[in-house]
Write a protein that holds these residues in place. Structure first.
Motif, mmCIF file in Angstrom:
data_model
loop_
_atom_site.group_PDB
_atom_site.id
_atom_site.type_symbol
_atom_site.label_atom_id
_atom_site.label_comp_id
_atom_site.label_asym_id
_atom_site.label_seq_id
_atom_site.Cartn_x
_atom_site.Cartn_y
_atom_site.Cartn_z
ATOM 1 N N GLU A 195 0.826 -1.204 0.000
ATOM 2 C CA GLU A 195 0.000 0.000 0.000
ATOM 3 C C GLU A 195 0.864 1.259 0.000
ATOM 4 N N LYS A 196 1.939 1.240 0.770
ATOM 5 C CA LYS A 196 2.828 2.403 0.848
ATOM 6 C C LYS A 196 3.892 2.409 -0.245
ATOM 7 N N ASN A 197 4.042 1.288 -0.931
ATOM 8 C CA ASN A 197 5.082 1.117 -1.963
ATOM 9 C C ASN A 197 6.478 1.344 -1.367
ATOM 10 N N THR A 198 6.707 0.697 -0.229
ATOM 11 C CA THR A 198 7.998 0.788 0.452
ATOM 12 C C THR A 198 8.613 -0.594 0.607
ATOM 13 N N LEU A 199 9.924 -0.609 0.768
ATOM 14 C CA LEU A 199 10.647 -1.876 0.908
ATOM 15 C C LEU A 199 11.808 -1.678 1.870
ATOM 16 N N MET A 213 13.624 1.899 1.430
ATOM 17 C CA MET A 213 13.308 2.454 0.110
ATOM 18 C C MET A 213 11.846 2.864 0.055
ATOM 19 N N ASN A 214 11.607 4.073 -0.368
ATOM 20 C CA ASN A 214 10.263 4.619 -0.504
ATOM 21 C C ASN A 214 10.023 4.973 -1.965
ATOM 22 N N PHE A 215 9.241 4.146 -2.653
ATOM 23 C CA PHE A 215 8.952 4.371 -4.072
ATOM 24 C C PHE A 215 7.693 5.213 -4.269
ATOM 25 N N SER A 216 7.043 5.633 -3.175
ATOM 26 C CA SER A 216 5.818 6.418 -3.293
ATOM 27 C C SER A 216 6.154 7.908 -3.433
ATOM 28 N N ASP A 217 5.110 8.706 -3.701
ATOM 29 C CA ASP A 217 5.321 10.147 -3.834
ATOM 30 C C ASP A 217 4.973 10.884 -2.541
ATOM 31 N N GLN A 218 4.892 10.136 -1.426
ATOM 32 C CA GLN A 218 4.612 10.712 -0.123
ATOM 33 C C GLN A 218 5.691 10.300 0.870
ATOM 34 N N VAL A 232 11.299 8.410 5.701
ATOM 35 C CA VAL A 232 11.933 8.391 4.380
ATOM 36 C C VAL A 232 11.158 9.304 3.444
ATOM 37 N N GLU A 233 11.864 10.221 2.813
ATOM 38 C CA GLU A 233 11.244 11.175 1.905
ATOM 39 C C GLU A 233 10.701 10.466 0.654
ATOM 40 N N PRO A 234 9.795 11.126 -0.074
ATOM 41 C CA PRO A 234 9.263 10.510 -1.295
ATOM 42 C C PRO A 234 10.374 10.122 -2.270
ATOM 43 N N GLU A 235 10.213 8.990 -2.907
ATOM 44 C CA GLU A 235 11.113 8.514 -3.968
ATOM 45 C C GLU A 235 12.578 8.603 -3.529
ATOM 46 N N SER A 236 12.867 7.990 -2.408
ATOM 47 C CA SER A 236 14.233 8.074 -1.899
ATOM 48 C C SER A 236 14.594 6.821 -1.113
ATOM 49 N N ILE A 237 15.871 6.727 -0.763
ATOM 50 C CA ILE A 237 16.397 5.608 0.004
ATOM 51 C C ILE A 237 17.297 6.148 1.109
ATOM 52 N N ILE A 238 17.217 5.512 2.270
ATOM 53 C CA ILE A 238 18.179 5.757 3.343
ATOM 54 C C ILE A 238 18.889 4.437 3.631
#
Length: 608
Positions: free
Chosen positions: A536-540, A555-560, A595-601
């Motif tokens: 649902e959040k498109n995170t991994l 990893m956050n592949f969402s736009d939120q 984690v910010e939108p479309e980013s990885i930490i």
């Protein structure tokens, strides 16, 4: 049958230490064979031997001389094992003393595959000049980037001067417009001096159509099987022994005479061979003999679309012994996760769930039903290690086989580009970059040719139009024959002087540095890995370990902005946040797991 030679060439023209030329040609159905030398076409007859081979030893053929073969006094053809074609695929061959080059890489040691970070490039579009010599001038850039292996798209002689290389028709000859055999040797020698391994893309599944004179010599093809490019190469039908020898010796030549470190073998699933010993297995056996004799390590890597580990299982495990393979499925799952429409072959991939499976299992389809193929597909690769798989977010196929050849930089945001690059670099597999992606190159990489046969050109144009129906693409397919299609595909090195592209380049350098410096990322152990995702959040959340070191990749592949819960236990410290301002982002929050939108930490446990 004639046996492969490990220490030297046995086909075509070669020279001994006294300068005597030794000529060998396979033409089993010919009644008379002669070599015609120079513009005067001085004729020397070859002697018939066993299994259809014709031979000659002479001091009348010198390095640099042009020559052709005359078959029955009727057909004049270039040498199938030619090393040089100064006037393209239709002209005469040129005799080359392949042992005359002065190598300086005696101390070079080919790295283990674990340490390979691939950089795929096309010689013709990598630089404005499109030559091996010009590529040498860019090696310092690759060293600064941090890649360890330069993968060169095929250089076997093709028609004209513009081609991806998969239409090559003389597998032993190095493309004349790139700089020929000596130019390639100079590039390899220079790479080794800079600490870079060299991977060469070779095509053993078909030969191109224009300039393909192989049927005039012997049964190089069989109609038992068919490939997307016509009749299959004859690896198991009548007269196949000589054809197998031809390709075995080709692989040995690149390693022994050109000092190539690894071969990437194109589309091996299209190689048809029901022999008791598959041709790939036999190539591997002879490469192992070469390694034993020279002490130099060499690798074989396959492009494979079968999800069958028999290709990469060891000889001892009754596999073919290929050292590694490309896996497109990681790419497909990653791109759908990043927003790629689920059309064409992307329709088989559901995004984040399949990306998680690719991290865990390498193959997404490993015995499960494939809607696109309408059948159960693949088997599990449970025993195969991470250093047997090459992954990427872009390559020549996945960019160039789009209708417009768009690169990732023109399809997704700046932030998503960084996330996709990092998703590849933190994987438990060997990562590969496609030329220019490290600075966000915006020029496309489109399909181009320079055939001289007008009917063939029109057939290619029609084929390209048909190919994109499944993608429902709009607009006109670029003309593959047009020179502007080729020129449009060249890298823009001056982009590196622009701030945004400098930032992307700096980010790639940092990514590679982090991968190299931290054992949990560097060592490709698939068993010390956990992956969790939220559809649902498109995170991994990817966790990797080596010894006491633990790394978490959120990893956050969402736009939120998303909260990704980190594992309990150690205190997590940020190694890299792609959304930080130094990488062109806007992150200011330092709360762990935010984690910010479309980013990885990337986090590391504080004990290290």
């Amino acid at each position: 049958m004639k046996n492969p030679q490990i220490n030297k060439r046995s086909l075509g023209v070669s020279f001994d230490k006294l300068g005597v030329a030794h000529v060998t040609l396979w033409a089993p159905l010919a009644k008379e064979v002669a070599v015609l030398i120079g513009n005067e076409k001085s004729e020397l007859a070859l002697q018939a031997g066993e299994y259809g081979y014709w031979t000659l030893s002479t001091d009348k053929l010198k390095p640099g001389d042009t020559y052709t073969f005359s078959l029955n006094g009727e057909k004049e053809r270039p040498d199938p094992a030619s090393l040089a074609q100064p006037d393209s695929v239709h002209g005469p061959s040129k005799a080359v003393d392949i042992t005359a080059f002065s190598w300086t890489d005696a101390k070079w040691a080919n790295p283990k595959l674990d340490d390979y970070i691939f950089y795929e490039l096309h010689i013709g579009t990598f630089t404005a000049e499109g030559t091996f010599e010009a590529a040498i001038d860019k090696l310092d850039h690759l060293v600064e980037l941090g890649v360890t292996a330069v993968e060169i798209m095929p250089v076997a002689q093709f028609p004209g001067d513009r081609n991806w290389g998969y239409d090559g028709v003389l597998p032993y000859a190095v493309q004349n417009t790139y700089g020929g055999a000596e130019g390639l040797m100079r590039l390899v020698d220079a790479c080794h001096a800079k600490g870079l391994a060299v991977v060469l893309d070779v095509v053993y599944n078909h030969l191109g159509p224009e300039g393909n004179y192989f049927n005039d010599f012997g049964a190089y093809f069989t109609d038992k099987y068919h490939t997307p490019w016509g009749n299959a190469i004859n690896f198991d039908d009548a007269w196949c022994d000589a054809v197998r020898l031809y390709y075995i010796e080709n692989a040995l030549m690149w390693f022994r005479d050109f000092h190539i470190d690894a071969l990437r073998m194109d589309a091996v699933h299209a190689i048809k061979d029901l022999s008791p010993v598959h041709i790939l297995k036999e190539i591997k056996q002879h490469v192992n003999r070469l390694i034993a004799e020279t002490g130099r390590q060499h690798h074989l890597i396959a492009e494979l679309d079968l999800n069958d580990p028999v290709y990469i299982n060891t000889l001892e495990e009754h596999g073919y012994g290929i050292d590694g393979q490309w896996i497109d499925e990681f790419h497909h799952a990653l791109r759908v996760t990043a927003g790629e429409p689920q059309t064409g072959y992307y329709s088989d991939f559901n995004g984040i769930e399949h990306l998680a499976k690719a991290y865990r299992d390498a193959y997404v389809y490993d015995g499960i039903y494939s809607p696109h193929r309408q059948k159960v597909f693949g088997v599990k690769a449970e025993k195969n290690t991470g250093n047997q798989f090459v992954v990427f977010s872009q390559n020549h196929d996945q960019v160039g086989n789009r209708m417009l050849g768009e690169r990732t930089s023109t399809l997704v945001s700046f932030e998503m580009q960084k996330l996709m690059a990092a998703a590849v670099m933190v994987s438990p597999y060997m990562p590969m970059l496609f030329m220019g992606e490290e600075w966000g190159e915006t020029n496309p990489f489109q399909y181009f040719i320079s055939h001289t046969d007008k009917e063939l050109v029109e057939a290619v144009r029609k084929g390209r139009r048909e190919e994109f129906k499944a993608f429902h693409a709009e607009g006109e397919t670029p003309d593959p024959q047009a020179e502007e299609t080729f020129n449009r595909s060249k890298l823009q090195w001056d982009l590196l002087f622009q701030s945004k592209h400098q930032t992307m380049f700096a980010f790639y350098k940092e990514l590679i540095k982090v991968r190299k410096q931290h054992p949990a990322l560097k060592y490709l152990n698939r068993s010390d890995l956990n992956v969790d995702y939220n559809k649902e959040k498109n995170t991994l959340l990817l966790q990797r370990r080596h010894g006491d070191e633990k790394v978490c990749c959120a990893m956050n592949f969402s736009d939120q902005q998303q909260n990704i819960a980190l594992p309990a236990g150690p205190q997590w410290v940020q190694l890299l946040n792609s959304a930080n301002q130094q990488w062109g982002g806007n992150a200011s929050e330092v709360t762990p797991g935010v984690v910010e939108p479309e980013s990885i930490i990337i986090y590391i446990n504080h004990y290290v």
